[in-house]
Design a protein around this motif. Structure first.
Motif, mmCIF file in Angstrom:
data_model
loop_
_atom_site.group_PDB
_atom_site.id
_atom_site.type_symbol
_atom_site.label_atom_id
_atom_site.label_comp_id
_atom_site.label_asym_id
_atom_site.label_seq_id
_atom_site.Cartn_x
_atom_site.Cartn_y
_atom_site.Cartn_z
ATOM 1 N N THR A 1 12.926 -5.586 -58.325
ATOM 2 C CA THR A 1 11.893 -5.878 -57.342
ATOM 3 C C THR A 1 10.499 -5.529 -57.865
ATOM 4 O OG1 THR A 1 11.246 -5.545 -55.037
ATOM 5 C CG2 THR A 1 12.108 -3.617 -56.200
ATOM 6 N N ASN A 2 10.403 -4.484 -58.693
ATOM 7 C CA ASN A 2 9.110 -4.085 -59.260
ATOM 8 C C ASN A 2 8.558 -5.128 -60.219
ATOM 9 O OD1 ASN A 2 8.727 -1.408 -58.084
ATOM 10 N ND2 ASN A 2 10.491 -0.803 -59.320
ATOM 11 N N ILE A 3 9.388 -5.528 -61.151
ATOM 12 C CA ILE A 3 8.958 -6.493 -62.161
ATOM 13 C C ILE A 3 8.623 -7.837 -61.525
ATOM 14 C CG2 ILE A 3 9.724 -7.825 -64.179
ATOM 15 C CD1 ILE A 3 11.221 -5.382 -65.144
ATOM 16 N N ARG A 4 9.443 -8.257 -60.575
ATOM 17 C CA ARG A 4 9.165 -9.536 -59.905
ATOM 18 C C ARG A 4 7.823 -9.478 -59.176
ATOM 19 N NH1 ARG A 4 12.212 -11.505 -56.018
ATOM 20 N NH2 ARG A 4 13.194 -9.579 -55.342
ATOM 21 N N ARG A 5 7.535 -8.329 -58.559
ATOM 22 C CA ARG A 5 6.269 -8.202 -57.836
ATOM 23 C C ARG A 5 5.077 -8.244 -58.785
ATOM 24 N NH1 ARG A 5 7.456 -4.046 -55.101
ATOM 25 N NH2 ARG A 5 6.657 -2.549 -56.604
ATOM 26 N N VAL A 6 5.147 -7.505 -59.882
ATOM 27 C CA VAL A 6 4.046 -7.479 -60.846
ATOM 28 C C VAL A 6 3.785 -8.879 -61.404
ATOM 29 C CG1 VAL A 6 3.268 -6.625 -63.092
ATOM 30 C CG2 VAL A 6 4.412 -5.070 -61.507
ATOM 31 N N LEU A 7 4.841 -9.558 -61.806
ATOM 32 C CA LEU A 7 4.675 -10.877 -62.419
ATOM 33 C C LEU A 7 4.140 -11.895 -61.427
ATOM 34 C CD1 LEU A 7 7.823 -11.170 -64.727
ATOM 35 C CD2 LEU A 7 5.512 -10.385 -65.278
ATOM 36 N N VAL A 8 4.664 -11.872 -60.225
ATOM 37 C CA VAL A 8 4.223 -12.832 -59.209
ATOM 38 C C VAL A 8 2.755 -12.624 -58.862
ATOM 39 C CG1 VAL A 8 4.432 -13.259 -56.746
ATOM 40 C CG2 VAL A 8 6.448 -13.428 -58.197
ATOM 41 N N ARG A 9 2.348 -11.367 -58.805
ATOM 42 C CA ARG A 9 0.944 -11.088 -58.509
ATOM 43 C C ARG A 9 0.055 -11.462 -59.697
ATOM 44 N NH1 ARG A 9 1.453 -5.161 -55.461
ATOM 45 N NH2 ARG A 9 1.966 -6.025 -53.398
ATOM 46 N N CYS A 10 0.405 -10.949 -60.836
ATOM 47 C CA CYS A 10 -0.447 -11.111 -62.008
ATOM 48 C C CYS A 10 -0.572 -12.560 -62.455
ATOM 49 C CB CYS A 10 0.102 -10.263 -63.158
ATOM 50 S SG CYS A 10 -0.952 -10.267 -64.608
ATOM 51 N N VAL A 11 0.531 -13.260 -62.518
ATOM 52 C CA VAL A 11 0.521 -14.616 -63.054
ATOM 53 C C VAL A 11 0.341 -15.687 -61.984
ATOM 54 C CG1 VAL A 11 1.830 -16.310 -64.383
ATOM 55 C CG2 VAL A 11 1.978 -13.878 -64.967
ATOM 56 N N ARG A 12 0.964 -15.492 -60.852
ATOM 57 C CA ARG A 12 0.895 -16.522 -59.817
ATOM 58 C C ARG A 12 -0.113 -16.239 -58.715
ATOM 59 N NH1 ARG A 12 6.939 -18.640 -59.993
ATOM 60 N NH2 ARG A 12 7.268 -17.710 -57.965
ATOM 61 N N GLY A 13 -0.599 -15.018 -58.666
ATOM 62 C CA GLY A 13 -1.599 -14.682 -57.658
ATOM 63 C C GLY A 13 -1.056 -14.582 -56.257
ATOM 64 N N GLU A 14 0.247 -14.316 -56.152
ATOM 65 C CA GLU A 14 0.855 -14.182 -54.827
ATOM 66 C C GLU A 14 1.102 -12.705 -54.506
ATOM 67 O OE1 GLU A 14 4.312 -16.584 -55.210
ATOM 68 O OE2 GLU A 14 3.165 -18.427 -55.521
#
Length: 289
Positions: free
Chosen positions: A139-152
DNA sequence: AAGACGGGGTC
DNA sequence: GACCCAGTCTT
């Protein structure tokens, strides 16, 4: 944009700010790391820490856990929650002894075949215990990537195919670096890029973060409601298990756990616990298996 | 794809 | 009181 410099920034941050956890120590065994991963499924680090220490002192090898009385295992699990995990962990130990000569197997396929090990845990053990390149996505990695790369703002509850593709794309090609990245980005999500109130002011990815660049917009879609706990079967199962950890109990004693006249959970929950292998009924007495 | 499955800390 | 936590397994 998450390029090589972003990866470096996170890895450097981790070297500086990462926690020293016992299952991350250089002398941690593959088995110890696997145990930590199971315990950490839906349970925070601070609560796992003391249970893990005691567990590993008591059952340092898969063989030790495999041979332990299940009742002891369930008592040692204490209140970590989801006690079926404890059952699966012991089943996992037995499978490791019987099918893999007592050694934690290498490879996603062999790991996934073990009880209690799903996509995430197989990848985590592969990366952290065997030091191989694997797409780790909690859940941590998915959150970081989604925020950083997708802006969600949030990744949602399911690990989607596009998220898997994103994690794969970002994962460094070189093995050592990929392991370090997995560890570092997970820690970043746990300590900085948190779900509730992220500390963007100290985030090494701030210059790269699409979500921050957009002004940290709130989630557009509808977020899944947290399931209620008060009054649920899960709550009652937990209460019955707490009682059984203290020792065998009469059916009458268990029945007293009902909260009011309308509470019909006890018989149903007792049945489900027996079906799960978490409780045994003999005569009028209920006990741990 | 959705629901079951603990328990406790935090805002 | 809702939300969150290094998810997995079963419909």
């Amino acid at each position: 944009m998450l390029d090589g410099s972003g990866i470096d920034a996170v890895i450097d941050w981790f070297a500086r700010a990462g926690r020293e956890l016992p299952w991350r120590a250089s002398d941690a065994s593959a088995w110890g790391i696997l145990v930590s991963e199971i315990m950490l499924q839906q349970t925070p680090v601070v609560r796992v820490l003391p249970r893990w220490q005691e567990w590993m002192r008591r059952w340092p090898r898969p063989q030790d856990l495999a041979e332990a009385p299940t009742a002891d295992v369930l008592r040692a699990w204490d209140r970590l929650g989801y006690p079926r995990r404890a059952l699966r962990l012991q089943a996992c130990a037995r499978a490791i002894v019987e099918e893999h000569g007592g050694e934690v197997p290498v490879g996603l396929e062999a790991l996934r075949a073990l009880p209690g090990i799903g996509e995430y845990t197989a990848a985590a053990v592969t990366a952290f215990a065997h030091h191989e390149r694997a797409v780790v996505a909690d859940t941590n990695i998915r959150r970081v990537l989604v925020r950083c790369v997708r802006g969600e703002a949030f990744p949602g509850s399911t690990f989607t195919a596009s998220q898997r593709a994103l994690a794969t794309e970002v994962l460094p090609a070189e093995t050592e670096r990929s392991v370090r990245w997995n560890q570092a980005v997970m820690e970043l999500g746990a300590l900085v890029c948190t779900s509730r109130s992220p500390h963007c002011e100290v985030c090494p990815l701030a210059p790269h973060c699409a979500w921050l660049a957009k002004g940290r917009p709130a989630d557009s879609g509808t977020r899944a409601r947290t399931q209620a706990f008060e009054g649920t079967d899960r709550q009652m199962r937990g209460r019955i298990m707490a009682l059984l950890r203290e020792g065998p109990a009469s059916r009458e004693r268990i029945a007293q756990l009902r909260t009011d006249e309308a509470d019909d959970r006890v018989p149903r929950c007792l049945d489900s616990l027996v079906a799960d292998g978490l409780a045994v009924v003999e005569d009028r007495t209920v006990r741990l298996p």
